[in-house]
Scaffold this motif. Structure first.
Motif, PDB file in Angstrom:
ATOM      1  N   ILE A  96       0.836  -1.210   0.000  1.00 62.33           N
ATOM      2  CA  ILE A  96       0.000   0.000   0.000  1.00 62.33           C
ATOM      3  C   ILE A  96       0.865   1.252   0.000  1.00 62.33           C
ATOM      4  CG2 ILE A  96      -1.635   1.353   1.390  1.00 62.33           C
ATOM      5  CD1 ILE A  96      -2.821  -1.343   2.330  1.00 62.33           C
ATOM      6  N   THR A 102      -2.643   6.437  -8.148  1.00 64.13           N
ATOM      7  CA  THR A 102      -3.987   6.046  -7.718  1.00 64.13           C
ATOM      8  C   THR A 102      -4.452   4.801  -8.478  1.00 64.13           C
ATOM      9  OG1 THR A 102      -4.925   7.610  -9.328  1.00 64.13           O
ATOM     10  CG2 THR A 102      -4.624   8.388  -7.070  1.00 64.13           C
ATOM     11  N   LEU A 105      -2.830   1.801  -6.865  1.00 67.19           N
ATOM     12  CA  LEU A 105      -3.464   1.552  -5.568  1.00 67.19           C
ATOM     13  C   LEU A 105      -4.823   0.879  -5.744  1.00 67.19           C
ATOM     14  CD1 LEU A 105      -3.082   2.047  -2.491  1.00 67.19           C
ATOM     15  CD2 LEU A 105      -4.459   4.113  -2.784  1.00 67.19           C
ATOM     16  N   LYS A 109      -6.023  -2.674  -4.350  1.00 63.59           N
ATOM     17  CA  LYS A 109      -7.226  -2.796  -3.516  1.00 63.59           C
ATOM     18  C   LYS A 109      -8.112  -3.933  -4.020  1.00 63.59           C
ATOM     19  CE  LYS A 109     -11.013  -0.013  -1.630  1.00 63.59           C
ATOM     20  NZ  LYS A 109     -11.647   1.335  -1.598  1.00 63.59           N
ATOM     21  N   THR A 112      -6.417  -7.195  -3.133  1.00 66.04           N
ATOM     22  CA  THR A 112      -6.571  -7.487  -1.704  1.00 66.04           C
ATOM     23  C   THR A 112      -7.958  -8.048  -1.416  1.00 66.04           C
ATOM     24  OG1 THR A 112      -5.051  -5.672  -1.148  1.00 66.04           O
ATOM     25  CG2 THR A 112      -6.469  -6.493   0.612  1.00 66.04           C
ATOM     26  N   GLU A 124     -10.504  -0.223   4.546  1.00 64.89           N
ATOM     27  CA  GLU A 124     -10.998   0.754   3.568  1.00 64.89           C
ATOM     28  C   GLU A 124     -10.404   2.137   3.847  1.00 64.89           C
ATOM     29  OE1 GLU A 124     -12.834   0.501   0.925  1.00 64.89           O
ATOM     30  OE2 GLU A 124     -13.908  -1.401   1.058  1.00 64.89           O
ATOM     31  N   TYR A 127      -6.742   2.427   2.725  1.00 72.81           N
ATOM     32  CA  TYR A 127      -6.617   2.683   1.287  1.00 72.81           C
ATOM     33  C   TYR A 127      -7.028   4.115   0.941  1.00 72.81           C
ATOM     34  CZ  TYR A 127      -5.392  -1.986  -0.343  1.00 72.81           C
ATOM     35  OH  TYR A 127      -4.713  -3.153  -0.609  1.00 72.81           O
ATOM     36  N   THR A 128      -8.076   4.603   1.588  1.00 74.04           N
ATOM     37  CA  THR A 128      -8.511   5.979   1.338  1.00 74.04           C
ATOM     38  C   THR A 128      -7.428   6.969   1.734  1.00 74.04           C
ATOM     39  OG1 THR A 128     -10.830   5.392   1.704  1.00 74.04           O
ATOM     40  CG2 THR A 128     -10.253   7.720   1.882  1.00 74.04           C
ATOM     41  N   ARG A 130      -4.167   6.482   1.908  1.00 72.89           N
ATOM     42  CA  ARG A 130      -3.059   6.429   0.951  1.00 72.89           C
ATOM     43  C   ARG A 130      -3.441   7.082  -0.373  1.00 72.89           C
ATOM     44  NH1 ARG A 130       1.866   7.370  -0.192  1.00 72.89           N
ATOM     45  NH2 ARG A 130       2.718   6.113  -1.894  1.00 72.89           N
ATOM     46  N   ASN A 131      -4.688   6.887  -0.803  1.00 75.38           N
ATOM     47  CA  ASN A 131      -5.138   7.495  -2.051  1.00 75.38           C
ATOM     48  C   ASN A 131      -5.108   9.016  -1.957  1.00 75.38           C
ATOM     49  OD1 ASN A 131      -6.204   7.113  -4.750  1.00 75.38           O
ATOM     50  ND2 ASN A 131      -8.144   7.906  -3.978  1.00 75.38           N
TER      51      ASN A 131
END
Length: 227
Positions: A96, A102, A105, A109, A112, A124, A127-128, A130-131
């Motif tokens: 991640i 993006t 990523l 996601k 995963t 969730e 991931y948000t 990191r995005n």
């Protein structure tokens, strides 16, 4: 002892080392200490610092390199033990954090979800988070300030030089206008986003809009040069 007992097959040394990392921490970055403080900064941040330190040693990077903005909100973003075992968690954190776009990523996601199943809210959010960091970099946002009730994003010179930026920015922010404020001071636009339940998704949408503004303006400049 239980980790050693569990991993007895050939090639288990790496898995034992990973389990040891989770139990005791990783020690000082590139240093001699064996007792780490990984819990105080989080595993993903620790791995980021470690990678930067290693790359600095390898490439002798300039220490004055511009620092990109990162979102440091206090949110419960992590991988629960019920979702993945210790070894898989470390690998997931690394993947991640190392995602460079993006698109990469999003592919990770989906991968995963295919491997581990439906994501809990904490994953969730991971991931948000990191995005949003990737979008901050892509939109060239270098200043993000968190306050008790809101988050401030400052748009620098590249946006000021866009012709008609006021109208363009307003149109981009219309879907979120009831949950934010926009001001212009000292040659900078400031977007203040209220901390609500939808704040993270609002930030994603706003940053996607800013990235699109930059890309659209770049295309216009190229077209003008060709003319």
């Amino acid at each position: 002892l239980k980790a050693i007992q569990d991993f007895t097959e050939l090639g288990s040394g790496y898995k034992i080392a990973q389990r040891d990392l989770m139990i005791r921490g990783a020690g000082d970055i590139l240093g001699p200490e064996q007792a780490g403080y990984i819990d105080s900064i989080g595993l993903d941040m620790y791995i980021k610092l470690l990678n930067e330190a290693v790359q600095d040693k390898i490439e002798h990077k300039n220490s004055n390199e511009e620092i990109k903005a990162n979102l440091t909100l206090k949110i419960d973003a992590y991988i629960p033990k019920e979702y993945a075992n210790d070894s898989d968690k470390i690998e997931l954190y690394q993947e991640i954090l190392s995602a460079s776009s993006t698109e990469t990523l999003m592919a990770l996601k989906n991968k995963t979800r295919d491997i581990f199943g439906k994501m809990p809210e904490q994953v969730e959010l991971l991931y948000t988070k990191r995005n949003i960091d990737l979008l901050l970099a892509e939109a060239n946002i270098t200043t993000v300030k968190e306050n008790p009730h809101n988050v401030e994003i400052y748009l620098g010179e590249p946006y000021i030089n866009i012709k008609g930026i006021g109208n363009i920015l307003f149109e981009s922010l219309i879907p979120y206008i009831s949950r934010l404020k926009v001001s212009y001071l000292n040659h900078k636009f400031k977007i203040v986003i209220n901390k609500t339940n939808s704040m993270l998704s609002d930030m994603e949408g706003i940053l996607y809009g800013l990235v699109n503004i930059k890309k659209t303006n770049k295309t216009r400049v190229i077209e003008w040069d060709l003319i």
